[in-house]
Design a protein around this motif. Structure first.
Motif, PDB file in Angstrom:
ATOM      1  N   SER A 171       6.421  34.239  10.894  1.00  0.00           N
ATOM      2  CA  SER A 171       7.013  33.119  10.166  1.00  0.00           C
ATOM      3  C   SER A 171       8.392  33.473   9.623  1.00  0.00           C
ATOM      4  CB  SER A 171       6.092  32.702   9.016  1.00  0.00           C
ATOM      5  OG  SER A 171       4.843  32.256   9.494  1.00  0.00           O
ATOM      6  N   VAL A 172       8.522  34.656   9.033  1.00  0.00           N
ATOM      7  CA  VAL A 172       9.817  35.072   8.486  1.00  0.00           C
ATOM      8  C   VAL A 172      10.824  35.315   9.606  1.00  0.00           C
ATOM      9  CG1 VAL A 172      10.995  36.847   7.137  1.00  0.00           C
ATOM     10  CG2 VAL A 172       8.759  36.025   6.401  1.00  0.00           C
ATOM     11  N   PHE A 216      14.737  31.103   1.156  1.00  0.00           N
ATOM     12  CA  PHE A 216      13.282  30.983   1.103  1.00  0.00           C
ATOM     13  C   PHE A 216      12.658  32.157   0.363  1.00  0.00           C
ATOM     14  CE2 PHE A 216       9.330  32.572   2.959  1.00  0.00           C
ATOM     15  CZ  PHE A 216       8.466  31.592   2.511  1.00  0.00           C
ATOM     16  N   SER A 223      10.468  31.709  -3.010  1.00  0.00           N
ATOM     17  CA  SER A 223       9.045  32.078  -2.945  1.00  0.00           C
ATOM     18  C   SER A 223       8.729  33.237  -3.895  1.00  0.00           C
ATOM     19  CB  SER A 223       8.662  32.440  -1.513  1.00  0.00           C
ATOM     20  OG  SER A 223       9.416  33.547  -1.035  1.00  0.00           O
ATOM     21  N   TYR A 261       9.161  23.390   1.214  1.00  0.00           N
ATOM     22  CA  TYR A 261       8.527  24.547   0.582  1.00  0.00           C
ATOM     23  C   TYR A 261       8.804  24.603  -0.913  1.00  0.00           C
ATOM     24  CZ  TYR A 261      12.978  27.214   1.284  1.00  0.00           C
ATOM     25  OH  TYR A 261      14.281  27.655   1.288  1.00  0.00           O
ATOM     26  N   ALA A 293       4.978  30.413   3.742  1.00  0.00           N
ATOM     27  CA  ALA A 293       5.859  30.545   4.905  1.00  0.00           C
ATOM     28  C   ALA A 293       5.231  30.103   6.214  1.00  0.00           C
ATOM     29  CB  ALA A 293       6.309  32.004   5.024  1.00  0.00           C
TER      30      ALA A 293
END
Length: 329
Positions: free
Chosen positions: A45-46, A60, A64, A131, A160
């Protein structure tokens, strides 16, 4: 992270190879295998966010980690202290969203004598609205509803998870977190059959219907003909739906292939019989988010300012259009 770009699908191939190797290594160790799947999902995902731009992944990670550390600190307080702490945490989580999406608008209206042109051309990080709202909901559920604080890995996979970080749906802690915590990437036949069908339908919505309507809209637009203006408005309405719903269906299908069920974001809104039913069907996750985290906390319809509460929670249409126009077409 564009589902319609072949580069996205090619980028998934190394992850599938690593998954196959890891499953062979941990074939006799189910707990280690499950942990490996969770770490692989986070890295994937990252990495996909990194492919969009370094700025996207940095924003992000900043939002997060702020949410995670804030919840870690906030759970140490008593009930009243948690609410006060949450009132300080939420504005901090919203700062990047306000900077990238509304910096020019707010600056040019509050301080018009200064030059705010640099804010006009800011590239909005992919998925920042989705998000941000999802993490705010997580913080509210954790601090105000006394939910147990999860581990960092599970929290990051919740934040994520790549199929839905681009354009939603805005998932709730109670629905997505248990699924990513128990994540085991087994591509079962039933899930694959359902998931692939949704992905095909979603890509058809986006690449065939939405993109064709977008081409027709921009190449046939005419300001001099009232009939053509009305037809273009209708075209734009369907283009927005097929574009947004197409991404949502593709995300639902990808998640289903991995054994995770996301909420369905659009429930045939143009078949609604009235405007109230339409808003229940259009972007259901955002409707529920505004209702649960803004409308009800403000008192809902039981206060004298009920009309203002309804206006505040029904202005999501502008958010939807602005968010979709920033995504790659």
């Amino acid at each position: 992270m564009d589902f319609t770009n072949i580069v996205f699908w090619i980028a998934l191939l190394p992850a599938l190879f690593v998954l196959a190797v890891g499953d062979a290594v941990f074939v006799r160790r189910p707990e280690a295998k499950r942990c490996f799947h969770r770490w692989l999902m986070l890295v994937l995902s990252v990495s996909l966010l990194c492919m969009v731009s370094p700025e996207t992944v940095l924003v992000f990670l900043g939002v997060s980690q702020l949410g995670y550390l804030g919840c870690r600190i906030g759970v140490r307080f008593e009930k009243v202290g948690r609410r006060v702490f949450l009132c300080c945490l939420i504005p901090l989580l919203l700062l990047p969203l306000l900077y990238y999406k509304y910096g020019y608008f707010l600056g040019s209206n509050l301080l018009p004598e200064r030059n705010w042109d640099t804010f006009r051309d800011l590239v909005i990080p992919v998925g920042i609205s989705f998000y941000t709202f999802q993490l705010i909901g997580f913080c509210v559920d954790t601090l105000c509803r006394s939910e147990q604080m999860p581990g960092w890995l599970d929290y990051m996979n919740f934040s994520a998870y790549f199929p839905q970080i681009v354009c939603g749906p805005i998932e709730r802690r109670a629905e997505l977190l248990p699924q990513v915590r128990a994540m085991e990437l087994r591509f079962e036949e039933g899930n694959m059959n359902t998931g692939v069908r949704y992905m095909i339908l979603g890509l058809f919505f986006k690449m065939v219907l939405a993109d064709s309507l977008a081409f027709s809209f921009w190449h046939n637009y005419c300001w001099g003909s009232a009939w053509q203006i009305w037809m273009n408005n209708v075209t734009f309405a369907f283009r927005i739906y097929f574009d947004f719903a197409g991404y949502g269906l593709t995300a639902y299908g990808m998640a289903r292939c991995m054994g995770i069920t996301l909420r369905m974001n659009f429930l045939a809104p143009y078949t609604a019989s009235n405007i109230r039913d339409f808003w229940r069907r259009w972007h259901t996750s955002l409707t529920g988010w505004f209702t649960d985290y803004i409308y009800f906390p403000l008192g809902g319809s039981r206060t004298k300012r009920w009309a203002l509460n309804i206006m505040g929670t029904s202005n999501k249409s502008s958010f939807i259009i602005k968010s979709r126009q920033k995504l790659p077409l």
